[in-house]
Scaffold this motif. Structure first.
Motif, short mmCIF file in Angstrom:
data_model
loop_
_atom_site.label_atom_id
_atom_site.label_comp_id
_atom_site.label_asym_id
_atom_site.label_seq_id
_atom_site.Cartn_x
_atom_site.Cartn_y
_atom_site.Cartn_z
N ALA A 299 0.84 -1.21 0.00
CA ALA A 299 0.00 0.00 0.00
C ALA A 299 0.87 1.25 0.00
O ALA A 299 0.60 2.21 -0.74
N VAL A 300 1.93 1.25 0.82
CA VAL A 300 2.83 2.40 0.88
C VAL A 300 3.57 2.58 -0.45
O VAL A 300 3.72 3.70 -0.96
N PHE A 301 4.03 1.46 -1.02
CA PHE A 301 4.71 1.53 -2.32
C PHE A 301 3.78 2.12 -3.37
O PHE A 301 4.20 2.93 -4.20
N THR A 302 2.52 1.70 -3.35
CA THR A 302 1.54 2.21 -4.31
C THR A 302 1.39 3.72 -4.19
O THR A 302 1.32 4.44 -5.19
N ILE A 303 1.37 4.21 -2.95
CA ILE A 303 1.27 5.66 -2.72
C ILE A 303 2.48 6.38 -3.30
O ILE A 303 2.35 7.35 -4.05
N ALA B 48 -4.17 1.93 3.09
CA ALA B 48 -3.16 1.65 4.13
C ALA B 48 -3.81 1.65 5.51
O ALA B 48 -3.53 0.77 6.35
N HIS B 49 -4.69 2.61 5.75
CA HIS B 49 -5.41 2.67 7.02
C HIS B 49 -6.29 1.44 7.20
O HIS B 49 -6.36 0.87 8.30
N MET B 50 -6.94 1.01 6.12
CA MET B 50 -7.81 -0.17 6.17
C MET B 50 -7.02 -1.42 6.58
O MET B 50 -7.50 -2.23 7.38
N ILE B 51 -5.82 -1.57 6.01
CA ILE B 51 -5.01 -2.75 6.32
C ILE B 51 -4.65 -2.80 7.80
O ILE B 51 -4.71 -3.85 8.44
N VAL B 52 -4.27 -1.64 8.35
CA VAL B 52 -3.96 -1.58 9.79
C VAL B 52 -5.20 -1.92 10.61
O VAL B 52 -5.13 -2.66 11.60
N ARG B 53 -6.35 -1.41 10.18
CA ARG B 53 -7.59 -1.65 10.92
C ARG B 53 -7.95 -3.14 10.94
O ARG B 53 -8.24 -3.69 12.00
#
Length: 209
Positions: free
Chosen positions: A15-19, A59-64
């Motif tokens: 997700a971070v790489f995509t950003i 990214a927030h969703m994955i952490v959640r």
């Protein structure tokens, strides 16, 4: 077989790489699109910036879901989706109006060479992300991550539109093909905007399911 903790780390890393990739792609594409007067490349870059907003929500969703596997979409994600959806609609309006104007005035890009280069790179990277996200999603048995992988596939489709329109113009110099390609991007951006608002209103993961 990796444990879930490491798999979630990989999912978050993707997700971070995509950003980061979309920021770089957006900066390069909008600059070159403006310099070369290629609306389809400029529009492609603008879309990349909107994908950055979406990326923060992912990214927030994955952490959640890592911390609370059975939790539902929260306010942060819904707000990110609404902002993303609104940005897509604004982009579509601007691209459609400019495309029509360019067709009306007979405007042509100076070159679409960089559109070909950027689209090929984007297709390769986005396809790798799709495959990797699907692999992680399947191992975690995570519907949200699998849905994100399917939505990343839309980026591949948009890259193909950029490649086809830029390639045809570069090879044959066909009038209006840059504007026609831009209208193709606008269609997918409109569908993404619709999807964002549908997701913001419900707990469905993705209309791409």
């Amino acid at each position: 077989m990796m444990d879930n903790k490491n798999l979630y780390k990989i999912a978050f890393g993707l997700a971070v790489f995509t950003i980061v990739y979309n920021i770089a792609e957006g900066l390069i594409s909008t600059y070159l699109g403006f310099e070369d007067e290629s609306l389809v490349l400029f529009g492609f870059g603008s879309d990349s910036f909107i994908e950055v907003i979406s990326g923060f929500g992912i990214a927030h969703m994955i952490v959640r879901i890592q911390n609370y596997p059975h939790s539902k979409r929260d306010d942060f994600e819904r707000t990110a989706l609404r902002i993303t959806g609104s940005a897509f609609y604004i982009l579509v309006f601007g691209l459609v109006i400019t495309s029509i104007y360019n067709i009306w005035t007979g405007h042509k890009p100076l070159t679409t060479f960089w559109g070909v280069v950027i689209s090929i790179i984007s297709i390769l990277i986005m396809w790798i992300l799709v495959v990797w996200k699907r692999s992680v999603g399947k191992q975690l048995n995570s519907v949200p991550i699998l849905a994100d992988a399917n939505c990343t596939l839309v980026c591949v489709y948009m890259s193909i539109i950029l490649l086809v329109s830029s390639g045809i113009y570069e090879l044959f110099g066909i009038p209006y093909i840059d504007s026609i390609g831009t209208l193709g991007l606008s269609y997918f951006a409109f569908k993404e905007g619709q999807e964002c608002f549908e997701k913001a209103k419900s707990d469905k993961n993705c209309c791409c399911d």
